[in-house]
Design a protein around this motif. Sequence first.
Motif, mmCIF file in Angstrom:
data_model
loop_
_atom_site.group_PDB
_atom_site.id
_atom_site.type_symbol
_atom_site.label_atom_id
_atom_site.label_comp_id
_atom_site.label_asym_id
_atom_site.label_seq_id
_atom_site.Cartn_x
_atom_site.Cartn_y
_atom_site.Cartn_z
ATOM 1 N N GLN A 163 38.599 40.968 42.984
ATOM 2 C CA GLN A 163 37.522 41.436 43.842
ATOM 3 C C GLN A 163 38.044 42.512 44.782
ATOM 4 N N GLU A 164 37.168 43.477 45.068
ATOM 5 C CA GLU A 164 37.512 44.583 45.957
ATOM 6 C C GLU A 164 36.436 44.703 47.040
ATOM 7 N N ARG A 165 36.867 44.925 48.279
ATOM 8 C CA ARG A 165 35.928 45.139 49.375
ATOM 9 C C ARG A 165 35.561 46.618 49.434
ATOM 10 N N LEU A 166 34.252 46.917 49.312
ATOM 11 C CA LEU A 166 33.783 48.297 49.329
ATOM 12 C C LEU A 166 33.647 48.804 50.762
ATOM 13 N N ALA A 167 33.431 50.100 50.889
ATOM 14 C CA ALA A 167 33.349 50.720 52.210
ATOM 15 C C ALA A 167 32.196 50.166 53.031
ATOM 16 N N ASP A 168 31.091 49.769 52.356
ATOM 17 C CA ASP A 168 29.938 49.251 53.096
ATOM 18 C C ASP A 168 30.034 47.752 53.357
ATOM 19 N N GLY A 169 31.184 47.147 53.025
ATOM 20 C CA GLY A 169 31.402 45.732 53.299
ATOM 21 C C GLY A 169 31.107 44.808 52.145
ATOM 22 N N ARG A 170 30.464 45.306 51.098
ATOM 23 C CA ARG A 170 30.155 44.445 49.959
ATOM 24 C C ARG A 170 31.414 44.153 49.160
ATOM 25 N N LEU A 171 31.382 43.001 48.463
ATOM 26 C CA LEU A 171 32.526 42.581 47.662
ATOM 27 C C LEU A 171 32.224 42.830 46.193
ATOM 28 N N ARG A 172 33.028 43.682 45.549
ATOM 29 C CA ARG A 172 32.832 44.007 44.131
ATOM 30 C C ARG A 172 33.720 43.108 43.280
ATOM 31 N N THR A 173 33.121 42.541 42.233
ATOM 32 C CA THR A 173 33.868 41.712 41.298
ATOM 33 C C THR A 173 34.132 42.486 40.015
ATOM 34 N N ILE A 174 35.399 42.484 39.589
ATOM 35 C CA ILE A 174 35.794 43.157 38.346
ATOM 36 C C ILE A 174 36.529 42.146 37.476
ATOM 37 N N SER A 175 36.163 42.088 36.207
ATOM 38 C CA SER A 175 36.843 41.182 35.290
ATOM 39 C C SER A 175 36.949 41.845 33.925
ATOM 40 N N GLY A 176 37.782 41.283 33.065
ATOM 41 C CA GLY A 176 37.871 41.807 31.707
ATOM 42 C C GLY A 176 39.278 41.743 31.150
ATOM 43 N N THR A 177 39.352 41.820 29.817
ATOM 44 C CA THR A 177 40.645 41.754 29.135
ATOM 45 C C THR A 177 41.325 43.109 29.028
ATOM 46 N N GLY A 178 40.577 44.203 29.211
ATOM 47 C CA GLY A 178 41.191 45.509 29.383
ATOM 48 C C GLY A 178 41.364 46.370 28.157
ATOM 49 N N GLU A 179 40.964 45.905 26.956
ATOM 50 C CA GLU A 179 41.095 46.765 25.778
ATOM 51 C C GLU A 179 40.285 48.048 25.943
ATOM 52 N N ALA A 180 39.134 47.938 26.628
ATOM 53 C CA ALA A 180 38.333 49.104 27.008
ATOM 54 C C ALA A 180 38.077 49.001 28.498
ATOM 55 N N SER A 181 38.091 50.120 29.189
ATOM 56 C CA SER A 181 37.916 50.077 30.639
ATOM 57 C C SER A 181 36.997 51.203 31.105
ATOM 58 N N ILE A 182 36.345 50.972 32.225
ATOM 59 C CA ILE A 182 35.441 51.948 32.829
ATOM 60 C C ILE A 182 36.252 52.884 33.715
ATOM 61 N N THR A 183 36.164 54.169 33.451
ATOM 62 C CA THR A 183 36.917 55.132 34.267
ATOM 63 C C THR A 183 36.065 55.761 35.359
ATOM 64 N N TYR B 114 35.440 42.972 27.741
ATOM 65 C CA TYR B 114 36.493 43.969 27.970
ATOM 66 C C TYR B 114 36.537 44.379 29.444
ATOM 67 N N GLU B 115 35.361 44.587 30.033
ATOM 68 C CA GLU B 115 35.291 44.805 31.475
ATOM 69 C C GLU B 115 33.868 44.572 31.961
ATOM 70 N N TRP B 116 33.788 43.914 33.092
ATOM 71 C CA TRP B 116 32.519 43.735 33.811
ATOM 72 C C TRP B 116 32.761 44.216 35.231
ATOM 73 N N ARG B 117 31.897 45.089 35.729
ATOM 74 C CA ARG B 117 32.107 45.668 37.054
ATOM 75 C C ARG B 117 30.781 45.679 37.812
ATOM 76 N N ASP B 118 30.722 44.875 38.882
ATOM 77 C CA ASP B 118 29.548 44.880 39.754
ATOM 78 C C ASP B 118 29.634 46.049 40.729
ATOM 79 N N TYR B 119 28.487 46.453 41.278
ATOM 80 C CA TYR B 119 28.416 47.524 42.284
ATOM 81 C C TYR B 119 29.132 48.798 41.816
ATOM 82 N N SER B 120 28.970 49.120 40.529
ATOM 83 C CA SER B 120 29.569 50.353 40.015
ATOM 84 C C SER B 120 28.968 51.569 40.693
ATOM 85 N N VAL B 121 27.680 51.493 40.974
ATOM 86 C CA VAL B 121 26.972 52.539 41.710
ATOM 87 C C VAL B 121 26.024 51.842 42.683
ATOM 88 N N ILE B 122 25.950 52.345 43.900
ATOM 89 C CA ILE B 122 24.981 51.863 44.879
ATOM 90 C C ILE B 122 24.111 53.050 45.282
#
Length: 420
Positions: free
Chosen positions: A250-270, A373-381
Amino acid sequence: MGKVTVKNLGKAYKSYDGRWARLAEWILPFARQRHQLHWVLQDIGFQLEAGEAVGIVGINGAGKSTLLKLIAGTTQATTGSVAIQGRVAALLELGMGFHADFTGRQNAVMAGQLQGLSGAEIEELMPAIEAFAEIGDYIDQPVRTYSSGMQMRLAFSVATASRPDVLIVDEALSVGDAYFQHKSFERIREFRRAGTTLLIVSHDRYAIQTICDRAILLNGGKLEMQGDPVEVMDFYNAMLAEKERQTVRQERLADGRLRTISGTGEASITSVALLDDDGRQLEVVEVGTDVTLEVRVAINAPVSRLVMGYMIKDKLGQSIFGINSHRLGMPQADLQPGEDLVYRCRFPMNLGKGSYSVAISLSRLDSHLDTNYEWRDYSVIFHVINTRHPDFVGCAFLDAEMAVERSHDRASVSKDGVTA
């Protein structure tokens, strides 16, 4: 009233190698110990303030139901303590406390007495119990003739006939029909507005996020995380997808929200961006404007099949719209390390005013629960504003038109269509 304090709570059951070991320990209590302790809950501690609503989530076997039983007092703790201020009503296992050979009415009386209600109070409440349960003449039939849904209707009606200071609800509501679930949750909301403290176990993300102020995640009998319901549910869903704890972060975003990232990594979001027709990145979008969601993906290991999906969520974390390349018939196959892909998803921003986020999924099949492979919340707000259209209400812009015909307008037109 309604405050709940849980301190260092733990529950363990004795496990024996065989029945003779159990007998030997019982006959010779001061001899060597012949059992091992199997802990289902350990070191659980939290506090509910009066009027607060807290949801408990976790996979099957995480200890959710055991925790509720300990708080309700139907199971004794091995360690720790629970302190509750006020009257408690609990809806735990379906039919718990009901006698199959007694009628629904008789069981309602007994259940009310167990809640501390007097005979006169139960008699006064019985018409309301019958009316809310809506089981008709079955109220005077043995409970063994009830379906699971009817048992749940009666149990919930009795537990909530008189507003408690603390209401504890396990997953029993999940067996009811959609109509009664809606009715039950509306009563829970009424209790909340009146000041009842709520502790609820549910796998329903919508229920947790709309009813609860806070969520608690149990994992392996321990308190994994607690906090904002949206953030806890995001982390929980990532755990479900992974089954490998180290790949969830999990990563804390600039606006205070907590982003969850998971995945095995064979493919990733750049990168992920919301763009206008000129390719400029958007953070504020006018209602009805055409936009493009651009998702760039890197291939880090051989991938036999790749599906990209996106989900638009509102500020409460509720799903507004989601689609993926599998459902659109566009999965990509036989991808090799070093390749990259650019997905461009174009749609009109037909949403209501407010704040939204986009979650991105890279998976093998239709759901990220299968090979994530990857799940990413709050990719764009982004924020949607309305300055060009009528000030409508809701989360969807339908661009509706309206026509009005008054009776005197019809009367002023003759039968042949000529105005009189």
